[in-house]
Design a protein around this motif. Structure first.
Motif, PDB file in Angstrom:
ATOM      1  N   TYR A   1       0.750  -1.357  -0.210  1.00 28.15           N
ATOM      2  CA  TYR A   1      -0.078  -0.156  -0.044  1.00 28.15           C
ATOM      3  C   TYR A   1       0.816   1.089   0.146  1.00 28.15           C
ATOM      4  N   PRO A   2       1.502   1.705  -1.285  1.00 32.02           N
ATOM      5  CA  PRO A   2       2.143   2.711  -1.222  1.00 32.02           C
ATOM      6  C   PRO A   2       1.575   4.172  -0.678  1.00 32.02           C
ATOM      7  N   ALA A   3       1.843   4.896  -0.310  1.00 32.10           N
ATOM      8  CA  ALA A   3       1.426   6.277   0.123  1.00 32.10           C
ATOM      9  C   ALA A   3       0.985   6.859  -1.333  1.00 32.10           C
ATOM     10  N   GLU A   4       0.009   8.009  -1.137  1.00 35.09           N
ATOM     11  CA  GLU A   4      -0.188   8.611  -2.529  1.00 35.09           C
ATOM     12  C   GLU A   4       0.789   9.930  -2.561  1.00 35.09           C
ATOM     13  N   PRO A   5       1.076  10.208  -3.999  1.00 33.30           N
ATOM     14  CA  PRO A   5       2.128  11.327  -4.218  1.00 33.30           C
ATOM     15  C   PRO A   5       1.398  12.568  -4.187  1.00 33.30           C
ATOM     16  N   THR A   6       1.887  13.595  -3.986  1.00 30.31           N
ATOM     17  CA  THR A   6       1.338  14.926  -3.838  1.00 30.31           C
ATOM     18  C   THR A   6       0.539  14.954  -5.303  1.00 30.31           C
ATOM     19  N   ARG A   7      -0.130  15.910  -5.360  1.00 32.00           N
ATOM     20  CA  ARG A   7      -0.871  16.338  -6.376  1.00 32.00           C
ATOM     21  C   ARG A   7      -0.116  16.731  -7.731  1.00 32.00           C
ATOM     22  N   GLU A   8       1.126  17.345  -7.417  1.00 33.73           N
ATOM     23  CA  GLU A   8       2.050  17.959  -8.367  1.00 33.73           C
ATOM     24  C   GLU A   8       2.579  16.638  -8.920  1.00 33.73           C
ATOM     25  N   ASP A   9       3.190  15.762  -7.941  1.00 30.70           N
ATOM     26  CA  ASP A   9       3.942  14.505  -8.411  1.00 30.70           C
ATOM     27  C   ASP A   9       3.051  13.749  -9.340  1.00 30.70           C
ATOM     28  N   ALA A  10       1.685  13.606  -9.017  1.00 26.65           N
ATOM     29  CA  ALA A  10       0.974  12.639  -9.433  1.00 26.65           C
ATOM     30  C   ALA A  10       0.610  13.161 -11.117  1.00 26.65           C
ATOM     31  N   MET A  11       0.362  14.527 -11.053  1.00 26.48           N
ATOM     32  CA  MET A  11       0.288  15.261 -12.492  1.00 26.48           C
ATOM     33  C   MET A  11       1.374  14.798 -13.308  1.00 26.48           C
ATOM     34  N   ALA A  12       2.807  15.216 -12.674  1.00 31.30           N
ATOM     35  CA  ALA A  12       4.062  15.106 -13.395  1.00 31.30           C
ATOM     36  C   ALA A  12       3.836  13.411 -14.090  1.00 31.30           C
ATOM     37  N   GLN A  13       3.580  12.455 -13.195  1.00 31.48           N
ATOM     38  CA  GLN A  13       3.672  11.208 -13.449  1.00 31.48           C
ATOM     39  C   GLN A  13       2.749  10.626 -14.523  1.00 31.48           C
ATOM     40  N   ALA A  14       1.514  11.486 -14.446  1.00 27.77           N
ATOM     41  CA  ALA A  14       0.306  11.253 -15.377  1.00 27.77           C
ATOM     42  C   ALA A  14       0.699  11.783 -16.898  1.00 27.77           C
ATOM     43  N   THR A  15       1.488  13.047 -16.729  1.00 30.09           N
ATOM     44  CA  THR A  15       1.858  13.823 -18.078  1.00 30.09           C
ATOM     45  C   THR A  15       3.003  12.773 -18.582  1.00 30.09           C
ATOM     46  N   PHE A  16       3.835  12.302 -17.918  1.00 33.42           N
ATOM     47  CA  PHE A  16       4.811  11.161 -18.445  1.00 33.42           C
ATOM     48  C   PHE A  16       4.277   9.944 -18.920  1.00 33.42           C
ATOM     49  N   ASP A  17       3.408   9.271 -18.249  1.00 34.24           N
ATOM     50  CA  ASP A  17       2.674   8.312 -18.689  1.00 34.24           C
ATOM     51  C   ASP A  17       2.041   8.274 -19.937  1.00 34.24           C
ATOM     52  N   ALA A  18       1.736   9.610 -20.207  1.00 38.28           N
ATOM     53  CA  ALA A  18       0.726   9.668 -21.411  1.00 38.28           C
ATOM     54  C   ALA A  18       1.643  10.016 -22.790  1.00 38.28           C
ATOM     55  N   THR A  19       3.109  10.043 -22.606  1.00 36.15           N
ATOM     56  CA  THR A  19       3.958  10.104 -23.777  1.00 36.15           C
ATOM     57  C   THR A  19       4.295   8.868 -24.257  1.00 36.15           C
ATOM     58  N   SER A  20       4.737   8.912 -25.263  1.00 35.63           N
ATOM     59  CA  SER A  20       5.298   7.351 -26.151  1.00 35.63           C
ATOM     60  C   SER A  20       5.851   6.665 -25.317  1.00 35.63           C
ATOM     61  N   ALA A  21       7.028   7.358 -24.621  1.00 30.92           N
ATOM     62  CA  ALA A  21       8.020   6.682 -23.832  1.00 30.92           C
ATOM     63  C   ALA A  21       7.143   6.021 -22.445  1.00 30.92           C
ATOM     64  N   GLY A  22       6.274   6.749 -21.881  1.00 31.74           N
ATOM     65  CA  GLY A  22       5.426   6.170 -20.810  1.00 31.74           C
ATOM     66  C   GLY A  22       4.773   4.835 -21.225  1.00 31.74           C
ATOM     67  N   ARG A  23       3.981   5.169 -22.424  1.00 26.18           N
ATOM     68  CA  ARG A  23       3.232   3.960 -22.923  1.00 26.18           C
ATOM     69  C   ARG A  23       3.939   2.930 -23.023  1.00 26.18           C
ATOM     70  N   LYS A  24       5.367   3.012 -23.710  1.00 25.64           N
ATOM     71  CA  LYS A  24       6.192   1.708 -23.989  1.00 25.64           C
ATOM     72  C   LYS A  24       6.635   1.288 -22.786  1.00 25.64           C
ATOM     73  N   LEU A  25       6.935   2.132 -21.906  1.00 25.17           N
ATOM     74  CA  LEU A  25       7.421   1.351 -20.497  1.00 25.17           C
ATOM     75  C   LEU A  25       6.305   0.655 -19.830  1.00 25.17           C
TER      76      LEU A  25
END
Length: 232
Positions: free
Chosen positions: A158-182
């Motif tokens: 059960y990892p703790a939730e990241p801050t709103r800013e870090d979660a947004m940064a993660q979501a932004t990266f996940d939406a890139t082609s690099a994020g999708r491939k990973l």
């Protein structure tokens, strides 16, 4: 027995695809960049915490469930805990030595799937302050995970939730082609980690020597072993 730790590690590789602990290369070759990304994806700190968790829960439980060891532990309190700690130390040494081989294998996989631009994007994100904070939360989650109720395969983290800013940064990266491939590579990376984990172990002589030192320290005699066997 020890192979069960690989189940925990494979699960972690699936749950936490990001990490910290390496610096971004400049003008790196694809293989070099992939290896750097592998270090960020599965840093040594995460492996250390995962192994400690596996040993203090699954391995310790297995030792305590052994009738002979239980009888010896009753006569020599603390023996089993000392054996588990000594074996964990030897495994940590072996795995620390073997980690570059894991990073090389995962790095080659990354280099084969991501192009140069995507590799740079991934390394930049995982080496960012947000990436560092996210993986630290993951490491803390592993350390705080409760013991599995029905075997190591049922470990729940059960990892703790990241801050709103870090979660947004993660979501932004996940939406890139690099994020999708990973994301698409998680199962492949977990399989590599699992395979490596089953092989990254101390040799039998080293493990036996560590156990012999504990037995000598606690004054366990040959007659103790005979008596323990008689309790079965």
């Amino acid at each position: 027995m020890i192979w069960r730790a690989s189940i925990v590690l494979a699960a972690i590789a699936l749950i936490f695809p990001s990490g910290c602990g390496a610096s971004a290369p400049t003008a790196a070759s694809p293989v070099d960049a992939g290896t750097t990304l592998a270090k960020l994806t599965y840093p040594a700190e995460m492996d250390a915490v995962a192994m400690t968790y596996a040993f203090t829960t699954d391995v310790a439980a297995t030792y305590r469930a052994d009738a002979n060891l239980h009888a010896l532990d009753v006569k020599h309190p603390g023996l089993v805990d000392a054996m588990v700690a000594a074996l964990l130390l030897e495994y940590r040494r072996a795995r620390d030595t073997a980690l570059p081989r894991l990073w090389a294998r995962i790095g080659a996989a990354y280099a084969g799937r991501l192009n140069a631009v995507e590799l740079r994007q991934a390394v930049a994100f995982f080496d960012s302050p947000a990436g560092h904070r996210i993986v630290e939360l993951a490491i803390q989650g592993i350390a705080a995970a409760p013991p599995p109720e029905n075997g190591a395969g049922n470990t729940v983290i059960y990892p703790a939730e990241p801050t709103r800013e870090d979660a947004m940064a993660q979501a932004t990266f996940d939406a890139t082609s690099a994020g999708r491939k990973l994301a698409a590579m998680r199962t492949e990376v977990a399989a590599i980690n699992n395979d490596w984990s089953t092989k990254a172990a101390p040799d039998q002589a080293t493990a036996s020597a560590a156990m012999s030192k504990i037995i000598a320290r606690f004054g366990v005699s040959a007659s103790d072993f005979s008596q323990a066997a008689g309790h079965r």
